[in-house]
Design a protein around this motif. Structure first.
Motif, PDB file in Angstrom:
ATOM      1  N   GLN A 180      47.013  44.926   7.133  1.00 58.57           N
ATOM      2  CA  GLN A 180      48.110  44.971   7.408  1.00 58.57           C
ATOM      3  C   GLN A 180      48.569  45.485   8.575  1.00 58.57           C
ATOM      4  O   GLN A 180      49.918  45.973   8.935  1.00 58.57           O
ATOM      5  CB  GLN A 180      49.000  45.825   6.273  1.00 58.57           C
ATOM      6  N   SER A 219      42.215  27.402   2.530  1.00 59.15           N
ATOM      7  CA  SER A 219      41.895  28.851   2.101  1.00 59.15           C
ATOM      8  C   SER A 219      43.233  29.540   1.504  1.00 59.15           C
ATOM      9  O   SER A 219      43.307  30.147   0.462  1.00 59.15           O
ATOM     10  CB  SER A 219      41.348  29.617   3.218  1.00 59.15           C
ATOM     11  N   PHE A 220      44.527  28.950   2.229  1.00 61.84           N
ATOM     12  CA  PHE A 220      45.837  29.459   1.921  1.00 61.84           C
ATOM     13  C   PHE A 220      45.990  28.786   0.285  1.00 61.84           C
ATOM     14  O   PHE A 220      46.623  29.432  -0.759  1.00 61.84           O
ATOM     15  CB  PHE A 220      46.952  29.219   2.716  1.00 61.84           C
ATOM     16  N   MET A 252      44.584  30.313  -2.860  1.00 57.28           N
ATOM     17  CA  MET A 252      44.771  31.751  -3.092  1.00 57.28           C
ATOM     18  C   MET A 252      45.261  31.779  -4.636  1.00 57.28           C
ATOM     19  O   MET A 252      45.852  31.100  -5.108  1.00 57.28           O
ATOM     20  CB  MET A 252      45.912  32.283  -2.195  1.00 57.28           C
ATOM     21  N   HIS A 304      47.363  33.076   7.707  1.00 58.88           N
ATOM     22  CA  HIS A 304      47.917  33.319   6.388  1.00 58.88           C
ATOM     23  C   HIS A 304      47.517  34.552   5.831  1.00 58.88           C
ATOM     24  O   HIS A 304      46.310  34.908   6.415  1.00 58.88           O
ATOM     25  CB  HIS A 304      47.907  32.018   5.508  1.00 58.88           C
ATOM     26  N   GLY A 305      48.206  35.251   4.930  1.00 59.07           N
ATOM     27  CA  GLY A 305      47.660  36.156   4.013  1.00 59.07           C
ATOM     28  C   GLY A 305      47.331  35.632   2.682  1.00 59.07           C
ATOM     29  O   GLY A 305      47.298  34.501   2.257  1.00 59.07           O
ATOM     30  N   SER A 306      47.822  36.573   1.846  1.00 51.43           N
ATOM     31  CA  SER A 306      47.545  36.098   0.313  1.00 51.43           C
ATOM     32  C   SER A 306      48.946  35.289  -0.184  1.00 51.43           C
ATOM     33  O   SER A 306      48.701  34.459  -1.107  1.00 51.43           O
ATOM     34  CB  SER A 306      47.299  37.352  -0.565  1.00 51.43           C
ATOM     35  N   ASN A 307      49.913  35.729   0.243  1.00 50.69           N
ATOM     36  CA  ASN A 307      51.076  34.940  -0.165  1.00 50.69           C
ATOM     37  C   ASN A 307      51.970  34.529   0.790  1.00 50.69           C
ATOM     38  O   ASN A 307      53.304  34.122   0.696  1.00 50.69           O
ATOM     39  CB  ASN A 307      51.837  35.835  -1.143  1.00 50.69           C
ATOM     40  N   THR A 366      39.947  50.125   0.522  1.00 51.22           N
ATOM     41  CA  THR A 366      39.967  48.588   0.815  1.00 51.22           C
ATOM     42  C   THR A 366      38.957  48.241   1.464  1.00 51.22           C
ATOM     43  O   THR A 366      38.675  47.121   2.103  1.00 51.22           O
ATOM     44  CB  THR A 366      41.446  48.257   1.475  1.00 51.22           C
ATOM     45  N   SER A 420      57.405  32.847   3.152  1.00 47.83           N
ATOM     46  CA  SER A 420      56.727  33.472   1.867  1.00 47.83           C
ATOM     47  C   SER A 420      57.449  33.088   0.765  1.00 47.83           C
ATOM     48  O   SER A 420      59.282  32.766   0.888  1.00 47.83           O
ATOM     49  CB  SER A 420      56.640  34.906   1.646  1.00 47.83           C
ATOM     50  N   ARG A 451      47.006  33.620  -6.418  1.00 50.59           N
ATOM     51  CA  ARG A 451      48.543  33.690  -6.772  1.00 50.59           C
ATOM     52  C   ARG A 451      49.085  32.236  -7.049  1.00 50.59           C
ATOM     53  O   ARG A 451      49.894  32.227  -8.167  1.00 50.59           O
ATOM     54  CB  ARG A 451      49.296  34.030  -5.507  1.00 50.59           C
ATOM     55  N   TRP A 452      48.715  31.189  -6.419  1.00 48.56           N
ATOM     56  CA  TRP A 452      49.192  29.918  -6.886  1.00 48.56           C
ATOM     57  C   TRP A 452      48.547  29.201  -8.153  1.00 48.56           C
ATOM     58  O   TRP A 452      49.011  28.145  -8.886  1.00 48.56           O
ATOM     59  CB  TRP A 452      48.895  28.861  -5.642  1.00 48.56           C
TER      60      TRP A 452
END
Length: 294
Positions: A197, A10-11, A14, A49-52, A228, A70, A16-17
């Protein structure tokens, strides 16, 4: 150490990658091991993990910590500065940092606030707004300057997306901009406050992670608190009830808090459209209509 970490699928998936960070991602397992060696840490559990960023439970001398890794850059440096400034007041405690490697050694926390019922969560977030709102550092970016900067470009964003948003929403945001930009407030503000967060702690029940340190009005991120988790609010009455809970918990002026929600939500809506978001603009419209933006 118990071998190289395994990155969750799942990371790896994401968004971003998709466009950046491939080299950093490929080297991340080795970087975690190297950072553990530098700080004398033993990996003690599976990767979260989170998003980044990834967070790895670690141990040292019988104590438990969280190793956060990160991509290095200004974002990491800003987070380190914020955590050092708040020094555990309503935030996760920072024990060590290597910003050049994107590494932070943090207090180990528990479950996230976004797993709690919505009304409980927004009350916690309101309390944290007030908890964090001591006098802020004079050199931090101010919420007043953010309003002035964004108000100057919102009209252009609107023009660049004809028909995407009714002009009445933009007018409502610009009508309150001068008042918000003229505020004399100097409180410390977390510019990235939402349920995901905030994690359960021991020395304080709930603690903020990954804060962004601004100075000005604590109401700044009230809109994000709501949008959110807007999908969990059944109707307009529920949205208004959640707004009222935050206002009471943070000790805010109802009308002024609403003005901040209007400005920030319209701003986020325009930005979201400009980068191709589809569901968030719908949430923005729903939030504004529930709070009778006009």
């Amino acid at each position: 150490m118990r071998g190289v970490i395994e990155l969750p699928q799942s990371f790896l998936e994401m968004p971003r990658w998709w466009t950046e960070g491939a080299d950093w991602l490929a080297g991340l397992p080795a970087a975690v091991e190297q950072q553990c060696s530098r700080w004398g840490l033993t990996i003690a559990g599976p990767v979260a993990h989170g998003s980044n960023a990834v967070v790895v439970p670690v141990e040292r001398g019988g104590e438990q910590f969280a190793l956060r890794m990160s991509p290095p850059g200004d974002e990491v440096s800003d987070q380190v500065r914020a955590l050092r400034w708040w020094d555990g007041r309503g935030t996760v405690r920072l024990y060590d940092a290597d910003a050049a490697r994107g590494a932070m050694l943090l207090e180990l926390l528990g479950d996230p606030l976004d797993e709690r019922p919505i009304r409980e969560a927004v009350e916690v977030l309101g309390g944290l707004m007030r908890r964090l709102g001591v006098d802020g550092p004079a050199d931090a970016l101010s919420t007043q300057e953010i309003v002035r900067t964004r108000a100057r470009v919102m009209e252009g964003q609107m023009t660049g997306q004809p028909g995407a948003i009714d002009r009445a929403y933009l007018t409502a945001a610009l009508d309150v901009a001068d008042q918000l930009a003229g505020s004399e407030a100097t409180a410390a503000v977390n510019g990235d406050l939402h349920s995901a967060q905030v994690l359960r702690g021991e020395r304080e029940e709930w603690l903020v992670v990954d804060p962004l340190l601004y100075r000005g009005d604590v109401e700044f991120d009230l809109g994000r608190v709501l949008w959110t988790r807007l999908d969990e609010m059944a109707d307009d009455a529920e949205i208004r009830a959640c707004f009222d809970i935050v206002v009471r918990a943070a000790g805010l002026d109802h009308s002024y808090a609403r003005d901040w929600v209007v400005f920030r939500t319209v701003d986020y809506w325009l930005w979201g459209l400009s980068v191709g978001l589809t569901t968030d603009p719908v949430r923005c419209r729903r939030l504004l209509d529930a709070l009778s933006y006009r």
